[in-house]
Design an enzyme around this catalytic site. Sequence first.
Site, PDB file in Angstrom:
ATOM      1  N   GLU A   1      42.233  37.346  23.031  1.00 53.23           N
ATOM      2  CA  GLU A   1      41.846  38.284  24.098  1.00 53.23           C
ATOM      3  C   GLU A   1      42.790  39.483  24.119  1.00 53.23           C
ATOM      4  O   GLU A   1      42.365  40.621  24.328  1.00 53.23           O
ATOM      5  CB  GLU A   1      41.827  37.587  25.459  1.00 53.23           C
ATOM      6  CG  GLU A   1      40.807  36.479  25.581  1.00 53.23           C
ATOM      7  CD  GLU A   1      39.398  36.887  25.200  1.00 53.23           C
ATOM      8  OE1 GLU A   1      38.999  38.027  25.468  1.00 53.23           O
ATOM      9  OE2 GLU A   1      38.694  36.054  24.596  1.00 53.23           O
TER      10      GLU A   1
ATOM     11  N   TRP B   1      41.641  41.713  21.479  1.00 49.81           N
ATOM     12  CA  TRP B   1      40.470  42.519  21.889  1.00 49.81           C
ATOM     13  C   TRP B   1      40.934  43.787  22.608  1.00 49.81           C
ATOM     14  O   TRP B   1      40.424  44.874  22.414  1.00 49.81           O
ATOM     15  CB  TRP B   1      39.549  41.722  22.834  1.00 49.81           C
ATOM     16  CG  TRP B   1      38.453  40.957  22.156  1.00 49.81           C
ATOM     17  CD1 TRP B   1      38.382  39.608  22.033  1.00 49.81           C
ATOM     18  CD2 TRP B   1      37.266  41.490  21.528  1.00 49.81           C
ATOM     19  NE1 TRP B   1      37.220  39.273  21.363  1.00 49.81           N
ATOM     20  CE2 TRP B   1      36.527  40.405  21.048  1.00 49.81           C
ATOM     21  CE3 TRP B   1      36.770  42.780  21.322  1.00 49.81           C
ATOM     22  CZ2 TRP B   1      35.311  40.554  20.373  1.00 49.81           C
ATOM     23  CZ3 TRP B   1      35.559  42.950  20.651  1.00 49.81           C
ATOM     24  CH2 TRP B   1      34.851  41.837  20.186  1.00 49.81           C
TER      25      TRP B   1
ATOM     26  N   TRP C   1      16.262  55.135  29.086  1.00 44.02           N
ATOM     27  CA  TRP C   1      16.694  54.344  30.247  1.00 44.02           C
ATOM     28  C   TRP C   1      15.742  54.594  31.408  1.00 44.02           C
ATOM     29  O   TRP C   1      15.279  55.722  31.598  1.00 44.02           O
ATOM     30  CB  TRP C   1      18.114  54.739  30.650  1.00 44.02           C
ATOM     31  CG  TRP C   1      19.137  54.556  29.564  1.00 44.02           C
ATOM     32  CD1 TRP C   1      19.767  55.543  28.855  1.00 44.02           C
ATOM     33  CD2 TRP C   1      19.644  53.322  29.045  1.00 44.02           C
ATOM     34  NE1 TRP C   1      20.640  55.005  27.944  1.00 44.02           N
ATOM     35  CE2 TRP C   1      20.587  53.642  28.033  1.00 44.02           C
ATOM     36  CE3 TRP C   1      19.412  51.974  29.330  1.00 44.02           C
ATOM     37  CZ2 TRP C   1      21.289  52.667  27.318  1.00 44.02           C
ATOM     38  CZ3 TRP C   1      20.116  51.005  28.615  1.00 44.02           C
ATOM     39  CH2 TRP C   1      21.035  51.352  27.622  1.00 44.02           C
TER      40      TRP C   1
ATOM     41  N   ASN D   1      35.573  37.576  33.849  1.00 42.76           N
ATOM     42  CA  ASN D   1      35.039  38.143  32.603  1.00 42.76           C
ATOM     43  C   ASN D   1      33.626  37.664  32.263  1.00 42.76           C
ATOM     44  O   ASN D   1      32.765  38.451  31.868  1.00 42.76           O
ATOM     45  CB  ASN D   1      35.981  37.822  31.441  1.00 42.76           C
ATOM     46  CG  ASN D   1      35.425  38.336  30.132  1.00 42.76           C
ATOM     47  OD1 ASN D   1      35.241  39.537  29.961  1.00 42.76           O
ATOM     48  ND2 ASN D   1      35.125  37.423  29.207  1.00 42.76           N
TER      49      ASN D   1
ATOM     50  N   TRP E   1      24.213  52.351  30.403  1.00 41.93           N
ATOM     51  CA  TRP E   1      25.505  51.661  30.526  1.00 41.93           C
ATOM     52  C   TRP E   1      26.562  52.560  31.160  1.00 41.93           C
ATOM     53  O   TRP E   1      27.499  52.086  31.802  1.00 41.93           O
ATOM     54  CB  TRP E   1      25.996  51.134  29.173  1.00 41.93           C
ATOM     55  CG  TRP E   1      26.142  52.169  28.078  1.00 41.93           C
ATOM     56  CD1 TRP E   1      25.203  52.511  27.148  1.00 41.93           C
ATOM     57  CD2 TRP E   1      27.287  52.993  27.799  1.00 41.93           C
ATOM     58  NE1 TRP E   1      25.694  53.491  26.305  1.00 41.93           N
ATOM     59  CE2 TRP E   1      26.973  53.800  26.679  1.00 41.93           C
ATOM     60  CE3 TRP E   1      28.560  53.124  28.361  1.00 41.93           C
ATOM     61  CZ2 TRP E   1      27.861  54.727  26.119  1.00 41.93           C
ATOM     62  CZ3 TRP E   1      29.443  54.045  27.817  1.00 41.93           C
ATOM     63  CH2 TRP E   1      29.097  54.825  26.718  1.00 41.93           C
TER      64      TRP E   1
ATOM     65  N   TRP F   1      31.547  47.668  27.996  1.00 37.86           N
ATOM     66  CA  TRP F   1      30.212  48.122  28.431  1.00 37.86           C
ATOM     67  C   TRP F   1      29.340  48.409  27.220  1.00 37.86           C
ATOM     68  O   TRP F   1      28.158  48.056  27.189  1.00 37.86           O
ATOM     69  CB  TRP F   1      30.308  49.348  29.354  1.00 37.86           C
ATOM     70  CG  TRP F   1      30.385  48.904  30.779  1.00 37.86           C
ATOM     71  CD1 TRP F   1      31.519  48.752  31.526  1.00 37.86           C
ATOM     72  CD2 TRP F   1      29.287  48.477  31.604  1.00 37.86           C
ATOM     73  NE1 TRP F   1      31.187  48.260  32.768  1.00 37.86           N
ATOM     74  CE2 TRP F   1      29.831  48.090  32.854  1.00 37.86           C
ATOM     75  CE3 TRP F   1      27.914  48.380  31.424  1.00 37.86           C
ATOM     76  CZ2 TRP F   1      29.027  47.625  33.905  1.00 37.86           C
ATOM     77  CZ3 TRP F   1      27.117  47.927  32.468  1.00 37.86           C
ATOM     78  CH2 TRP F   1      27.676  47.546  33.680  1.00 37.86           C
TER      79      TRP F   1
END
Length: 438
Positions: free
Chosen positions: A259, A262, A290, A325, A343, A366
């Site tokens: 993590e 990341w 969208w 998360n 987004w 996102w």
Amino acid sequence: MSINNVNIFWFRRDLRLEDNAGLFYALKQPDPVQPVFIFDTAILSELEDRQDKRVLFIHAAITRLQNELRQMGSTLDVRIGKPVAVFKELVNTYSIGAVFFNHDYEPYARERDSEIYSFLQSENITVHHFKDQVIFEKNEVIKSDNTPYTVYTPYANKWKSQLNDFYLRSYPSASCLHRLYKQAELPLPSVDQLGFEEAATDFPAAAFDEKLIADYHQTRDFPATDGTSKLGLHLRFGTISIRRLARFALKTNATYLNELIWREFFQMILWHYPDVVAQSFKKDYDNIRWRNQEQEFEAWCKGETGYPLVDAGMRELNQTGYMHNRVRMVTASFLCKHLLIDWRWGEAYFAKKLLDYDLASNNGNWQWAAGSGCDAAPYFRVFNPTLQLKKFDPQLKYVKRWVPEFGTNKYPAPIVDHDMARKRALEVYGKALKEKVS
Ligand code: FAD
């Protein structure tokens, strides 16, 4: 009248005295070090909430720094303004030999720093800057053809293969504090002077729970459990050292270390591809039509979609500035895929609300959820919020904590049917990407 011969250490997102790379190198110089913090009005003026908890957190962190510095006979010089204007004042207050600071990889910060750099150069003041908030930055982990990684797993493998004690060692800044410039304590601006209001806060501690990190791989996916470290806020503002945390993760929990990687992956992506702030990493995804229905967006923001896991997550966010998360993934996917809302709308809402808001991680995640990111969830994988609930909150403990009216007739019906929404998302995405969907 200017005060003679000091070097400045400029605190930014590294609000601690211990294991601070830039501060350590500043303190190693012959001239004494004057620590400075700037409340940047360009950032503060963008914040809508007069009780923004991030501002309160920073204020508390610099108050703590001030108390620690006072014990060394030193003081933090805290200013309010645009950083270049503040540096123009500082050169009148002090005779500055050099300015030290740690890197920040966000586009605004890079622009700001290059402006400061030019100004200081014009004043014949040297600038020294250091990596502090990540283990590897910029081009330190790249492919053998010298291009950046855009997929996480090979990046993480290379990251781990390059890791050694050199990168994890602490900078003993706290043992050099006798080199600080000594002067009478300078007053800190109050929260009120910053244009904000005091409010009750309950920030997670800047310490890590060793047992929690050891068990992290078993507990991290269940939002009703206190099974994640809640250190995002501290990593964001540097009130904890990434080197100390990474050393511990390396010894104890591979999942937790992943993590942290990341986080560095997204920092690296933002550094190499600053356009991701406004655009999809995969350009085709900007062809998506969208729906952007305002009312549906509002229902999502308030946690009134009729999907309990989504609603619990949004209410947790609204009430605490935090969201687990697993639930961040579900709520983000729901917004982009079930509601077909851009987004960027969701990203902006999280940016307003999250205590641990971090541009690189928020944007990266996102775009991951929307499918548009560099190493994203494939667009045809649409999270089913009902199955996610069954799997990760089977006893509805999390849902009941945040949605007390769940199960009564006060709880809204779903604003969209899952099967229809899934089909619609596949069609709309497929059309934009000119791919055939079955
Ligand atoms: P832990 O699970 O204890 O993890 C430890 C640390 O690892 C975190 O504090 C964080 O620094 C890092 N980390 C964990 N997961 C990720 C991840 N997926 N991406 C990057 N870093 C990670 N994280 C932020 O720090 N700021 C954000 O603005 C942010 N926005 C997000 C938006 C969405 C849509 C999603 C799906 C995720 C987002 N995350 C963000 C990532 C992740 O959800 C949080 O880092 C994590 O929930 C913070 O809680 P924790 O400190 O208890 O994390």
